[in-house]
Every structure is written in structure tokens, then in C-alpha cells.
Scaffold this active site. Structure first.
Site, PDB file in Angstrom:
ATOM      1  N   TYR A 218      -1.966  -1.268  10.370  1.00 61.14           N
ATOM      2  CA  TYR A 218      -2.045  -1.703   8.956  1.00 61.14           C
ATOM      3  C   TYR A 218      -0.885  -1.070   8.325  1.00 61.14           C
ATOM      4  CZ  TYR A 218      -4.057  -1.202   4.301  1.00 61.14           C
ATOM      5  OH  TYR A 218      -3.920  -1.160   2.773  1.00 61.14           O
TER       6      TYR A 218
ATOM      7  N   SER B 238       0.781  -1.285   0.190  1.00 59.51           N
ATOM      8  CA  SER B 238       0.082  -0.036   0.057  1.00 59.51           C
ATOM      9  C   SER B 238       0.900   1.105  -0.048  1.00 59.51           C
ATOM     10  CB  SER B 238      -0.958   0.141   1.178  1.00 59.51           C
ATOM     11  OG  SER B 238      -1.350   1.295   1.461  1.00 59.51           O
TER      12      SER B 238
END
Length: 263
Positions: free
Chosen positions: A151, A138
């Protein structure tokens, strides 16, 4: 005909990979927890593209989940040419105030299966002198991410891990790509329990279609790239902030952006 194994294949980027690869006449092994969604997708792709699709229903947060997937593949006598580690989840909120068990589960899902499956399949790829791995990370991997801290940290791990695998294995004829999308059309906001007001502010126009992310990833893989940031110039700006500003300032900027619902 080559075969790709995709984790987190029942929705979002995983399902988009399945659709695009099926269209390219690639046989598939689809892995996720949702049996109904997986089987529906498998039936659709087999009927439309005349390919073979195997379904493995498995919770990858289970202690031996990755090993069970590998054993099922061996039982089917399949050779995995492309491994796509896509399974993942997030959680929104101040770390100290969020459930610890969910934070641990994020680590278990976002990191461990990618490491385990890569290790299980890499030796065979090395022996053949061919193969490819895509780890879905990401743009959150490039800087600290207050309020989605675990995350972001897991994605930073995946980015570093992927680049190291690329360096170690390129001389064996193996491609390794870190795919770094920004906000993408998926169920991420729902699973991460992002406040409705914040999710609604991330308009559909600012979300990259999963199919577009996948096409960019496969193009980068074909071009022997080892990292690709998808989603346009805004995402490129975000991942390069640390080149121009001290990390403390970048972290404060991200805190301001992500912490609006914490006020």
C-alpha cells in the site's frame, strides 16, 4: 456546467467528493464496483442538487476496466473537466505472510487505473487547454511502511507520478494535485484487515472526516497547488520525518508503530 469523474465513488473520500462537487453544481460520473451504492448515491445527488449523474459499474482491476470506463464516457458524449483517481485499497501484515493475490490486486487497483485514466483523458485536456486531475495518495507515500508495505509503495508511486504530471502539464493549463490524507473516516481498516485492537486504538477523534479532506483538496486545487497534506499537524510531522532523520531510523519508527500487532 463542468463534469467530474470519480473512481471509488461509492464510499469514503470518493463519496465525499461526489457530495461536495454536486453541491457546487458539478455534473458527475461515478465509478465503482457496487451498483446499488452508486445508484443510491446518484439518485440522492440528482434529486437534491438538480445535476446530471452517470453511473459506471466497473471493477478497475480488470484488464480493460479503465478502457471500458473511457469508452462509456465517449458513448455518453461527455467531457471530463476533473478526473479524480480515488479507487484504492490496502492490506495489513507481514508481506511474506499475506496472500500474494491480494498484494497484486492492490497494485492493480492503486496504480494502473490512475495511470490509464490519466493517459486516456489528458490529451483531450491538453487540446482544450484546461482540465484537472486529483490523484488520491496518502501520507504513507513519504516513507517506507512496514506491515502495509505494498500500500505504501503504491502511494509513493502515485505521489511521484502526480508531481511529474503537474510539471509536464501546467503549461497546458492543466492542474494536477496529489492529495495526501492521513487516517480518514472510511472502510480502509476493514478492507485492509487491520487487527481490531489496532483499529480501535485509532480512535474516531483521530480520524479526519472525509468531507474535510475533500474541502482541503478542492481549496488546494483552486489555489493551483500541486500537493496537499490534509489532517492537521501530526500528518505534517509524519511526512517531514525524512528531512530530519535517516531513512533507516524513520523506517524503524514506522515498523514499531505499525508492528505492535505483530509481536
Amino acid at each position: 456546467m463542468s463534469t467530474a469523474l470519480i473512481t471509488g465513488a461509492s464510499s469514503g473520500i470518493g463519496a465525499a467528493f461526489a457530495q461536495e462537487l454536486a453541491q457546487r453544481q458539478t455534473n458527475l460520473v461515478l465509478v465503482a464496483r457496487s451498483a446499488d451504492k452508486l445508484q443510491e448515491l446518484a439518485d440522492k445527488l440528482q434529486n437534491k442538487f438538480n445535476i446530471k449523474v452517470e453511473v459506471i459499474v466497473q471493477d478497475l482491476t480488470e484488464e480493460k476496466g479503465s478502457q471500458r470506463v473511457f469508452e462509456r464516457v465517449k458513448e455518453k458524449n461527455l467531457t471530463i473537466d476533473l478526473l479524480i483517481n480515488n479507487a484504492g485499497m490496502g492490506d495489513y501484515g507481514t508481506f511474506a505472510e499475506r496472500p500474494l493475490d491480494k498484494q497484486v490486486k492492490i497494485i492493480q487497483l492503486n496504480i494502473l487505473p490512475s495511470v490509464q485514466l490519466a493517459h486516456l483523458f489528458l490529451q483531450e485536456m491538453r487540446d482544450r487547454g484546461s482540465g484537472a486531475i486529483i490523484n488520491v495518495t496518502s501520507i504513507a507515500a513519504f516513507q517506507p511502511m512496514p506491515y502495509i508495505s505494498i500500500y505504501g509503495a503504491t502511494k509513493a508511486f502515485l505521489l511521484s507520478f502526480s508531481e511529474s504530471l503537474w510539471a509536464e502539464n501546467k503549461d497546458y493549463g492543466i492542474k494536477v494535485l496529489a492529495l495526501c490524507p492521513g487516517p480518514t473516516e472510511s472502510n480502509f481498516f476493514e478492507v485492509a484487515e487491520v487487527p481490531r485492537s489496532m483499529a480501535e486504538n485509532t480512535t474516531k477523534a483521530s480520524l479526519t472526516p472525509a468531507a474535510e479532506v475533500v474541502k482541503d483538496a478542492l481549496k488546494a486545487l483552486d489555489n493551483n497547488e500541486h500537493i496537499v497534506v490534509t489532517g492537521g499537524i501530526t500528518n505534517q510531522f509524519i511526512v517531514n520525518l525524512n528531512r530530519f532523520l535517516p531513512r533507516s531510523i524513520v523506517t524503524q519508527i514506522m515498523k514499531t508503530i505499525l508492528g505492535k500487532n505483530q509481536q
